[in-house]
Design an enzyme around this catalytic site. Structure first.
Site, PDB file in Angstrom:
ATOM      1  CG  PHE A  90      15.657  83.872 -34.525  1.00 31.44           C
ATOM      2  CD1 PHE A  90      16.824  83.617 -33.834  1.00 31.44           C
ATOM      3  CD2 PHE A  90      14.904  82.801 -34.981  1.00 31.44           C
ATOM      4  CE1 PHE A  90      17.246  82.313 -33.597  1.00 31.44           C
ATOM      5  CE2 PHE A  90      15.316  81.499 -34.750  1.00 31.44           C
ATOM      6  CZ  PHE A  90      16.492  81.257 -34.051  1.00 31.44           C
ATOM      7  CG  ASN A 187      12.391  78.410 -31.850  1.00 29.87           C
ATOM      8  OD1 ASN A 187      12.911  77.987 -30.816  1.00 29.87           O
ATOM      9  ND2 ASN A 187      13.103  78.755 -32.913  1.00 29.87           N
ATOM     10  N   PRO A 188      10.632  79.780 -28.450  1.00 28.99           N
ATOM     11  CG  PRO A 188      10.289  79.138 -26.222  1.00 28.99           C
ATOM     12  CD  PRO A 188      10.069  78.679 -27.645  1.00 28.99           C
TER      13      PRO A 188
END
Length: 276
Positions: A90, A187-188
Site C-alpha cells: 500500500f 490506518n486499517p
C-alpha cells in the site's frame, strides 16, 4: 527541446488523458528521470538526452494507463521522510499524515512511550512516529510478508529503530507488552468490497488486502487494543469519512473520551479514544 517545453507538452498530454494534477505529475516524473530538482528543470537550457527522453516518455505513457506515480518513481514523501514504495504494498496517502499528527498529540509529554502501528504497509506511520518522537519504543505489524520486508528496508535506510513484525493486527506482539502500550495507531483497510471496482485505477493498483475492510475490522482492532493498552492509553484510527459516527459509537461502548477529527478537507478522518 528545453525541459520547460517538454513539461508543457507533457502536461497537455496528461490532461487530455484525464490524469489528475497533470503539471505536478509531469514535473515529478521529469525530476525523477533527470535527477534534478524543480528549479533546475526550469533553469536548464539544454534539451533532454536520448535516455532521458525515452524514460520520460515511457513514464508518461504508464501514468496515462493508470500506474501510480509512486510506482514509477519508487518513492513517496511522508511527513518529512522519503519512503521506498513498490507494487504489492500500500502506498501511503498524504491525508494519513493527519493520523500521525493526532497520534503525536495524544502522546503529549509522555516519557518513553510505547507505540504500535497496526497494518504498517511501507512503515510510514511507525517510522514517522519514531522520527518525530525519538524517545518512543515503536512496534509495527502487517499481515503481508511483502509489506514487512519493505517496512524493514525503509527503517534500515532511514536509520530509525522500529521493530516490525509479521502478523494480523496486534496478534504478533510480544506478550510482555500487554498492558504497557501507550498508543495503538492504525490506518486499517476501510473500502467496502462492493465499492472496490469503482475506485480509480491507480488506487486499485494497491493490494486488495490493504484496501478492503470496514467497521468490523476497526471493531476487531479495538477489541485487541483494549487488551494491550495501558490504562489511559489511546487508540487512534483512520476511517472512511462516511463511518465516523458508526465507529465512534462502537468505540464508546468500551473506551472513553471518544472523538472524531477531520482532515484538511473538512472530512471525518480520524477517531481518537482512550482506554479507561
Amino acid at each position: 527541446m528545453r525541459p520547460s517545453e517538454v513539461l508543457r507538452h507533457a502536461t497537455t498530454y496528461l490532461e487530455r488523458h484525464g490524469v489528475e494534477a497533470p503539471m505536478s505529475t509531469a514535473e515529478v516524473l521529469l525530476m525523477h528521470v533527470t535527477g534534478m530538482n524543480r528549479a533546475g528543470l526550469y533553469a536548464r537550457d539544454e534539451g533532454l538526452d536520448a535516455r532521458e527522453a525515452r524514460m520520460f516518455g515511457r513514464a508518461i505513457c504508464q501514468r496515462c494507463m493508470g500506474t501510480p506515480v509512486q510506482h514509477l518513481t519508487g518513492e513517496q514523501a511522508f511527513r518529512g521522510i522519503i519512503l521506498k514504495v513498490r507494487p504489492g504494498v500500500f502506498v501511503p496517502r498524504p491525508e494519513t499524515e493527519v493520523l500521525v499528527e493526532h497520534g503525536l498529540e495524544v502522546l503529549g509529554k509522555a516519557e518513553d512511550p510505547v507505540v504500535v502501528d497496526a497494518g504498517t504497509g511501507t512503515g510510514a506511520i511507525a517510522l514517522a512516529m519514531k522520527d518525530e518522537r525519538p524517545d518512543a519504543t515503536v512496534f509495527a505489524t502487517d499481515l503481508s510478508p511483502e509489506a514487512v520486508e519493505l517496512a524493514r528496508e525503509n527503517a534500515e535506510r532511514l536509520g530509525l529503530q522500529v521493530t516490525i513484525l509479521e502478523g494480523d493486527l496486534l496478534e504478533s506482539l510480544p506478550a510482555d507488552l500487554r498492558g504497557w502500550i501507550d498508543l495503538v495507531i492504525s490506518n486499517p483497510p476501510y473500502v467496502p468490497a462492493e465499492e472496490l471496482e469503482d475506485l480509480p485505477v491507480e488506487v486499485r493498483a494497491d493490494p486488495r488486502l490493504a484496501l478492503v475492510g470496514g467497521v468490523e475490522l476497526a471493531a476487531r482492532l479495538a477489541s485487541q487494543a483494549m487488551r494491550w493498552l495501558r490504562d489511559g492509553g489511546a487508540l487512534v484510527i483512520e476511517i472512511d469519512a462516511r463511518y465516523g459516527v458508526e465507529v465512534s459509537e462502537m468505540l464508546a461502548r468500551g473506551f472513553t473520551d471518544v472523538r472524531v477529527e477531520r482532515d484538511l478537507a473538512g472530512r471525518d478522518r480520524v477517531v481518537v479514544a482512550r482506554k479507561p
